[in-house]
Scaffold this motif. Structure first.
Motif: not given
Length: 492
Positions: A271, A426, A429
């Protein structure tokens, strides 16, 4: 007849030691060689035990008066040192570029302004924040006063890859705390330490407070690290040298601060902002890869690894390699012939073991000399030498991973622990992975952002201790707790 000065890029540099406020020559000298073209810049005074003894004695003699100055007076002097550095940024940039081959544009824009900041910021911190409010012992009525007392004589041994910046990162707080200093600059790039001595004198730093002894590690560094009259020892350099220094310092129970090597990861998740990830990746070729914080192991999610690799190779291929005195140059030479051979050996063995070079892979044939091409390797085994040992040059590896857990495991599978960088979109994360990574500094969606008041240092074989802000003063001072009873006074 020895020449005591040299003209380097139009700047006059004294090649002698600076001891007790005077220039001191040695019978022996060593050649200072520029990595740009391997020409000799001058014959530098080569110190040994006698010069070290003289410098430590000068620092010891100067210590009581310097430590006794009000902190505001010490810090005013250090701010004048910062002013002197800022006035000579061009001279310092020219000399250090010629001496160690790093980029002139980096010196002008960032490195030398940071050198001045190392004095100004720590002076400001010491004057405004060095101290601790009195405390009361609960239920007893006793008052505790915490003070930061100067430790004494500080020995500082500095590296060649950013010699003035990494020296002053430690000189600044050591002097602000009230210590006196003996610096052993790197034999590969000693010249800006000599210019700093001139600036110190012009700023009014008293004789003996700051001393410079030039020479090799074996002849000047060894007697300094083993000297019985030093009180702190700060070293930036290699792990093997740190082991030797530790044994010497242990005889005198001298506290140590080490900033050593690294094998840092750059972790790119699926991502991630790919443009940002590629930009950070190519930044790792800065200073020809001769940066301990460099993210040499690039771990990339399998869904992005092909595009990431293609884009990194394409962008790195546009880097301009050549003379660092040219402001358009992106990558310069390695510091020495020995370093060049070491990097070449790492890459040759990696390729023989199955790694594939997608870019570079050897010397820059067009330039010759000490110029090693920016190199991107893939397919290196996780336990191979190129993945586990520090390659202090423009060499990176790219390795795919499948899961977050695998990425963290590979990233932490190292004896080092200096830094780590991760790129992800994220936030959860980012919090989770940054907490899991074993490193003294973790950068999230950025790289090389430093605050002088934040702690800096490494885990494992990357170092001992932390410096920056109050952590520097924790190291360069003896912290005292004085406890005052509420009773026993004459008026009682």
């Amino acid at each position: 007849m020895q020449q005591h000065t040299a003209e380097v890029e139009g700047v006059r540099v004294d090649l002698r030691h600076w001891i007790g406020g005077e220039r001191v020559a040695s019978e022996r000298t060593f050649a200072d060689i520029s990595p740009i073209d391997e020409t000799e810049l001058g014959q530098v005074a080569a110190g040994g035990a006698a010069e070290v003894d003289a410098a430590v004695a000068a620092a010891r003699a100067a210590f009581p008066a310097w430590a006794g100055l009000p902190v505001s007076e010490r810090c005013d002097i250090l701010r004048r040192v910062a002013d002197g550095i800022e006035a000579r940024i061009e001279d310092l940039s020219l000399v250090e570029t010629r001496d160690n081959g790093s980029l002139i544009r980096s010196h002008r824009r960032g490195v030398m302004p940071r050198v001045a900041m190392n004095f100004r910021a720590f002076a400001d911190f010491a004057e405004k924040q060095l101290g601790h409010p009195d405390m009361e012992v609960p239920g007893r009525g006793h008052r505790e006063r915490i003070t930061y007392d100067p430790a004494g004589v500080v020995a500082i041994i500095t590296p060649w890859n950013a010699p003035l910046m990494l020296a002053t990162w430690r000189i600044g707080p050591a002097l602000a705390a009230g210590n006196t200093v003996v610096v052993k600059p790197p034999e590969w790039a000693p010249l800006t330490a000599s210019l700093l001595a001139d600036i110190m004198a012009e700023a009014g730093v008293p004789a003996g407070v700051f001393n410079v002894v030039q020479g090799t590690g074996a002849e000047a560094g060894a007697p300094l690290t083993a000297h019985p009259d030093i009180n702190r020892l700060a070293f930036t350099g290699s792990v093997p040298t740190a082991g030797v220094i530790s044994k010497a310092a242990a005889e005198n129970i001298v506290p140590l601060s080490y900033e050593l090597g690294g094998k840092s990861p750059l972790v790119v998740f699926e991502d991630a902002d790919l443009d940002l990830a590629v930009e950070i990746a190519v930044e790792q070729f800065d200073n020809a890869g001769q940066v301990c914080l460099k993210a040499a192991r690039m771990l990339v999610h399998s869904s992005l690894v092909d595009e990431f690799t293609e884009r990194v190779v394409a962008k790195a291929a546009t880097l301009r390699q050549g003379d660092p005195r040219d402001a358009e140059t992106d990558v310069s030479a390695l510091i020495s012939r020995r370093a060049f051979e070491q990097v070449s050996g790492f890459v040759e063995r990696a390729i023989a073991d199955g790694a594939r070079p997608l870019l570079g892979g050897g010397p820059n044939a067009d330039l010759g000399g000490l110029y090693f091409s920016p190199t991107v390797l893939v397919d290196a085994a996780l336990d191979s030498e190129v993945m586990t040992e520090e390659v202090f040059g423009p060499v990176v590896t790219i390795t795919p991973f499948e899961t977050e857990e695998e990425a963290v495991r590979i990233a932490n599978d190292t004896r080092f622990g200096l830094a780590a960088t991760l790129v992800t979109g994220d936030r959860d994360r980012a919090e989770r992975v940054s907490s899991a990574l074993n490193a003294g500094t973790v950068w999230v969606n950025c790289f090389f952002v430093r605050d002088l008041e934040a702690p800096f240092g490494g885990n494992g074989r990357s170092g001992i201790g932390r410096e920056g802000g109050i952590w520097s003063f924790d190291f360069y001072t003896d912290i005292k707790n004085s406890v005052f009873s509420p009773t026993g006074w004459k008026e009682d």
